[in-house]
Design a protein around this motif. Structure first.
Motif, PDB file in Angstrom:
ATOM      1  N   GLY A 299     -10.733 -47.799  15.559  1.00  0.00           N
ATOM      2  CA  GLY A 299      -9.779 -47.252  16.504  1.00  0.00           C
ATOM      3  C   GLY A 299      -9.634 -48.034  17.792  1.00  0.00           C
ATOM      4  N   ILE A 300     -10.170 -49.262  17.862  1.00  0.00           N
ATOM      5  CA  ILE A 300     -10.018 -50.084  19.061  1.00  0.00           C
ATOM      6  C   ILE A 300      -8.619 -50.699  19.033  1.00  0.00           C
ATOM      7  N   VAL A 351     -22.839 -44.198  12.813  1.00  0.00           N
ATOM      8  CA  VAL A 351     -21.761 -43.730  13.685  1.00  0.00           C
ATOM      9  C   VAL A 351     -20.404 -43.967  13.027  1.00  0.00           C
ATOM     10  N   GLY A 352     -20.229 -45.158  12.440  1.00  0.00           N
ATOM     11  CA  GLY A 352     -18.953 -45.474  11.803  1.00  0.00           C
ATOM     12  C   GLY A 352     -18.659 -44.585  10.619  1.00  0.00           C
ATOM     13  N   PHE A 353     -19.657 -44.292   9.821  1.00  0.00           N
ATOM     14  CA  PHE A 353     -19.437 -43.499   8.614  1.00  0.00           C
ATOM     15  C   PHE A 353     -19.285 -42.014   8.914  1.00  0.00           C
ATOM     16  N   LYS A 354     -20.099 -41.496   9.814  1.00  0.00           N
ATOM     17  CA  LYS A 354     -20.083 -40.067  10.087  1.00  0.00           C
ATOM     18  C   LYS A 354     -18.973 -39.656  11.059  1.00  0.00           C
ATOM     19  N   SER A 355     -18.593 -40.558  11.977  1.00  0.00           N
ATOM     20  CA  SER A 355     -17.602 -40.196  12.982  1.00  0.00           C
ATOM     21  C   SER A 355     -16.185 -40.580  12.577  1.00  0.00           C
ATOM     22  N   LEU A 356     -16.049 -41.543  11.656  1.00  0.00           N
ATOM     23  CA  LEU A 356     -14.738 -42.049  11.284  1.00  0.00           C
ATOM     24  C   LEU A 356     -14.559 -41.986   9.781  1.00  0.00           C
ATOM     25  N   TYR A 357     -13.337 -42.046   9.365  1.00  0.00           N
ATOM     26  CA  TYR A 357     -13.057 -42.132   7.931  1.00  0.00           C
ATOM     27  C   TYR A 357     -13.667 -43.424   7.408  1.00  0.00           C
ATOM     28  N   PRO A 358     -14.395 -43.374   6.301  1.00  0.00           N
ATOM     29  CA  PRO A 358     -15.194 -44.532   5.882  1.00  0.00           C
ATOM     30  C   PRO A 358     -14.424 -45.775   5.494  1.00  0.00           C
ATOM     31  N   HIS A 359     -13.120 -45.702   5.287  1.00  0.00           N
ATOM     32  CA  HIS A 359     -12.415 -46.881   4.809  1.00  0.00           C
ATOM     33  C   HIS A 359     -11.775 -47.664   5.936  1.00  0.00           C
ATOM     34  N   GLY A 370     -16.146 -45.713  18.734  1.00  0.00           N
ATOM     35  CA  GLY A 370     -15.857 -47.135  18.810  1.00  0.00           C
ATOM     36  C   GLY A 370     -16.678 -47.840  19.863  1.00  0.00           C
ATOM     37  N   ASN A 371     -16.836 -47.206  21.026  1.00  0.00           N
ATOM     38  CA  ASN A 371     -17.631 -47.814  22.090  1.00  0.00           C
ATOM     39  C   ASN A 371     -19.099 -47.942  21.694  1.00  0.00           C
ATOM     40  N   VAL A 372     -19.627 -46.915  21.037  1.00  0.00           N
ATOM     41  CA  VAL A 372     -21.023 -46.966  20.583  1.00  0.00           C
ATOM     42  C   VAL A 372     -21.212 -48.098  19.587  1.00  0.00           C
ATOM     43  N   MET A 373     -20.255 -48.266  18.697  1.00  0.00           N
ATOM     44  CA  MET A 373     -20.370 -49.309  17.674  1.00  0.00           C
ATOM     45  C   MET A 373     -20.281 -50.703  18.296  1.00  0.00           C
ATOM     46  N   ILE A 374     -19.447 -50.862  19.312  1.00  0.00           N
ATOM     47  CA  ILE A 374     -19.363 -52.158  19.989  1.00  0.00           C
ATOM     48  C   ILE A 374     -20.678 -52.463  20.703  1.00  0.00           C
ATOM     49  N   ILE A 375     -21.261 -51.448  21.356  1.00  0.00           N
ATOM     50  CA  ILE A 375     -22.523 -51.653  22.075  1.00  0.00           C
ATOM     51  C   ILE A 375     -23.612 -52.113  21.118  1.00  0.00           C
ATOM     52  N   PHE A 376     -23.739 -51.438  19.978  1.00  0.00           N
ATOM     53  CA  PHE A 376     -24.810 -51.811  19.044  1.00  0.00           C
ATOM     54  C   PHE A 376     -24.473 -53.093  18.290  1.00  0.00           C
TER      55      PHE A 376
END
Length: 539
Positions: A299-300, A351-359, A370-376
Motif C-alpha cells: 500500500g505504499i 505483518v504483511g500476511f496478517k495485516s494485508l491480503y497475502p497476494h 507498510g511503515n512497520v514492514m519498511i522499518i524491518f
C-alpha cells in the motif's frame, strides 16, 4: 606539492572497484525499470484496458530480471582460462568491453522483450567475470599494508552502485517515453568507460608478470606501488616471496576437479558452497530486485522511495560492515547477523500476511503495516550489509590452500550465482501463490545459515593461510576455533618479539608484515605448498 607514485597507484586501484559499481548499478536499476510505464508497454505481456495498465506474467518478469544471473554464472567460470592466458589487466579490459556492448544491446531494444533478455545475459557474462577478476587483481597489485582496505572497496562500490542506481531511477520515473528507462541504462555506460580507461594506466599484476617470466617488470610494478626505486632492498622480501610462491605453485602440478572433492578438501569445499548459497538464500535480493513490487503490495503509494531508502541503508551499512569483518572476526558476525535477519523476516512476513491480503500487489492500503514492514526491511538490510554481504566472501577466501583455491572459489561462486538466478526467476511465481509468507522461507534459511556457521565454520581472522589450513587439518572444532586462533596469534607474536630482541638486524626484513607475504616451505598434510594470506586475500 605532487602526489607520490604510491598514492596515485592506490587511487587507480580504487578505480578498479568500478567493476563492483557496474554490478551494483545493474542490480539497482532493473527493479525500477520493470515498473516504468514505457518499459511495460514495450516488454510486458499483459494489458488491462479497463484500467489502462500493463503487467507481467511471472515467467516474463522472471526472465527479464533473473536471466542476467545465468550470464554471471557462466562468466565466473569462463574468466580463469582467459586470465591465465593474457593476464588479469587485459582480461578486465576485455570483459569491460563485453559489459559495454551488453548495455548497448539493451538500449537498442524496441519491442522485442527477448532481445532485452539476451542482452541481460550478455551483460551478465562480464559481471560474473569481473566479480572474480577484480578482487584478485587488487589483492595481487596493492601493497600489503593496505591490501585489505583496497580489496574491500569492491564491496563498498557494489552498494554505492545500487544506491546511485536507485536515485537515478527515482529521478527518471516520471519522464515520458523511452527516456524514462533508457537514461538510467545509458548512464551505466559511463561506469564501464571509467573502468576501461583506468585499466589502461594500471600495470599488470606483478604475480602474473613473474608467472610469464618477466621478473624485472614484476619488480618495477612493486616499486611503483610502494613508491620506491626498483633497486631498493626493501622490495627484496616481497619480490622473493612472489618468485618462490610461483615456483612452488607450479611445482605442485595441476589441480583436478576431483581433488577438491577428495577426502582432504571436500569438507571445506562443501562449506564454501554452503556459505555462498546461504548468502543468497538470506533473501537480500528479494528486496533489491523486487523492492518496488514489494512495497507497492503493502500500500505504499510511491514504492520507488521505499527502494531508495533501502539502497541508502545498504550503502551506509557497508562502512560499519568493514569494521565488523576486520575487528570482530568472521564466525560470530555471521551467526549474529543470520539470527538478526531471521527476526526481521519473521516480523516483515507476519505483518504483511496478517495485516494485508497475502497476494502482494492486490493488497489494500494499510499505512501502519507498510511503515512497520519498511522499518524491518531496513533493519534487515543493515544486518546483511554488516555481516553476510562482506564476511561470506572473506571466509571463503581464507579457508582454502592456495593450490586448490581457484577451483574451490569457483565452485562456491557458482553456487552463489545459481541461487541468485533461482531466487530472481521464481520469486514472481512464489509471491503469486503465497504472498508475504514467502518471507518465512528466507527466515528459515537465515536460521539454517547460522547453524551451518556455528557447527562447521572455523574462525580465520588474523591467521595466515598455513595456520588456517593446519587448523582444519588438525580437526579443531569450529566452536573452539576462536580460542585456538587467539593462541596461535599470541604464540606467533611472542616468537617474533623474541626474534627481534635476539636478532635486531632482522627487525626490518622479517617483521610481521613481511612474514605475511613470505611463503612457507613447509608441506602440509595434503602435500601442497601453502602461502600466507593478508586479511583473507592472496598475496
Amino acid at each position: 606539492m605532487g602526489f607520490s607514485r604510491k598514492t596515485i597507484s592506490m587511487v587507480m586501484l580504487v578505480f578498479v572497484s568500478m567493476a563492483g559499481w557496474m554490478f551494483g548499478a545493474d542490480t539497482g536499476t532493473i527493479g525500477g525499470l520493470t515498473n516504468m510505464r514505457d518499459f511495460q508497454r514495450r516488454f510486458a505481456d499483459k494489458y488491462d484496458s479497463s484500467t489502462d495498465t500493463y503487467s507481467y506474467s511471472p515467467t516474463r518478469q522472471g526472465l527479464l530480471v533473473g536471466m542476467v544471473n545465468v550470464g554471471t554464472l557462466i562468466g565466473s567460470l569462463l574468466c580463469s582460462p582467459l586470465a591465465d592466458r593474457v593476464g588479469k589487466k587485459v582480461s578486465i579490459m576485455i570483459w569491460t568491453v563485453v559489459y559495454l556492448s551488453g548495455i548497448v544491446i539493451q538500449l537498442t531494444s524496441k519491442m522485442a522483450w527477448f532481445q532485452f533478455m539476451i542482452a541481460k545475459i550478455w551483460t551478465g557474462f562480464s559481471i560474473g567475470a569481473l566479480s572474480v577478476l577484480t578482487p584478485g587483481y587488487q589483492s595481487e597489485t596493492s601493497p600489503a599494508s593496505i591490501r585489505g582496505l583496497i580489496v574491500t572497496s569492491f564491496q563498498l562500490f557494489i552498494t554505492l552502485g545500487i544506491f546511485v542506481a536507485n536515485i537515478i531511477v527515482f529521478g527518471c520515473r516520471n519522464i515520458s517515453g523511452a527516456a524514462s528507462w533508457r537514461v538510467p541504462l545509458a548512464i551505466n555506460l559511463v561506469y564501464g568507460v571509467i573502468l576501461f580507461i583506468g585499466m589502461m594506466y594500471l600495470p599488470e599484476s606483478p604475480r602474473y608478470l613473474m608467472q610469464i617470466n618477466k621478473p624485472e617488470e614484476c619488480r618495477r610494478v612493486l616499486a611503483d606501488t610502494e613508491g620506491v626505486d626498483p633497486s631498493d632492498p626493501a622490495l627484496d622480501a616481497e619480490f622473493n616471496a612472489i618468485r618462490d610462491s610461483i615456483q612452488q605453485e607450479f611445482a605442485g602440478g595441476p589441480v583436478t576437479w576431483g581433488e577438491i572433492f577428495g577426502p582432504l578438501m571436500r569438507y571445506r569445499t562443501f562449506l564454501g558452497m554452503a556459505v555462498m548459497s546461504f548468502q543468497q538464500l538470506a533473501g537480500a535480493n528479494y528486496f533489491f530486485y523486487y523492492g518496488t513490487d514489494v512495497f507497492k503490495g503493502v500500500g505504499i503509494s510511491n514504492s520507488f522511495i521505499a527502494s531508495l531508502i533501502l539502497g541508502a541503508v545498504n550503502f551506509g551499512s557497508t562502512f560499519p560492515g568493514l569494521y565488523v569483518v576486520e575487528n570482530l572476526g568472521r564466525r560470530w558476525p555471521l551467526i549474529i547477523g543470520a539470527v538478526w535477519m531471521f527476526v526481521c523476516f519473521m516480523v516483515f512476513s507476519s505483518v504483511g500476511f496478517k495485516s494485508l491480503y497475502p497476494h502482494g500487489p492486490d493488497a489494500p492500503s494499510d499505512k501502519t503495516a507498510g511503515n512497520v514492514m519498511i522499518i524491518f526491511s531496513c533493519l534487515y538490510i543493515f544486518a546483511f550489509a554488516c555481516t553476510w554481504a562482506p564476511a561470506a566472501w572473506v571466509i571463503v577466501g581464507e579457508s582454502y590452500p592456495v593450490r586448490v583455491r581457484s577451483k574451490c572459489a569457483s565452485v562456491a561462486t557458482a553456487c552463489n550465482w545459481s541461487w541468485n538466478f533461482l531466487i530472481s526467476f521464481f520469486t514472481p511465481f512464489i509471491v503469486k501463490k503465497i504472498g508475504f509468507k514467502y518471507g518465512y522461507v528466507f527466515a528459515c534459511c537465515c536460521l539454517c545459515g547460522a547453524l551451518v556457521i556455528f557447527f562447521f565454520a572455523c574462525e580465520t581472522k588474523g591467521l595466515s593461510l598455513e595456520e588456517v589450513n593446519e587448523m582444519y587439518v588438525s580437526g579443531v572444532k569450529p566452536w573452539a576455533s576462536n580460542g585456538y586462533a587467539k593462541t596461535v596469534i599470541r604464540d606467533r607474536n611472542h616468537s617474533d618479539l623474541e626474534k627481534s630482541i635476539t636478532h635486531p638486524q632482522l627487525s626490518t626484513v622479517d617483521s610481521e608484515e613481511n612474514k605475511k607475504v613470505t611463503p612457507s616451505a613447509e608441506y602440509v598434510e595434503d602435500g601442497s605448498v601453502q602461502r600466507s594470506f593478508n586479511n583473507g586475500f592472496e598475496n
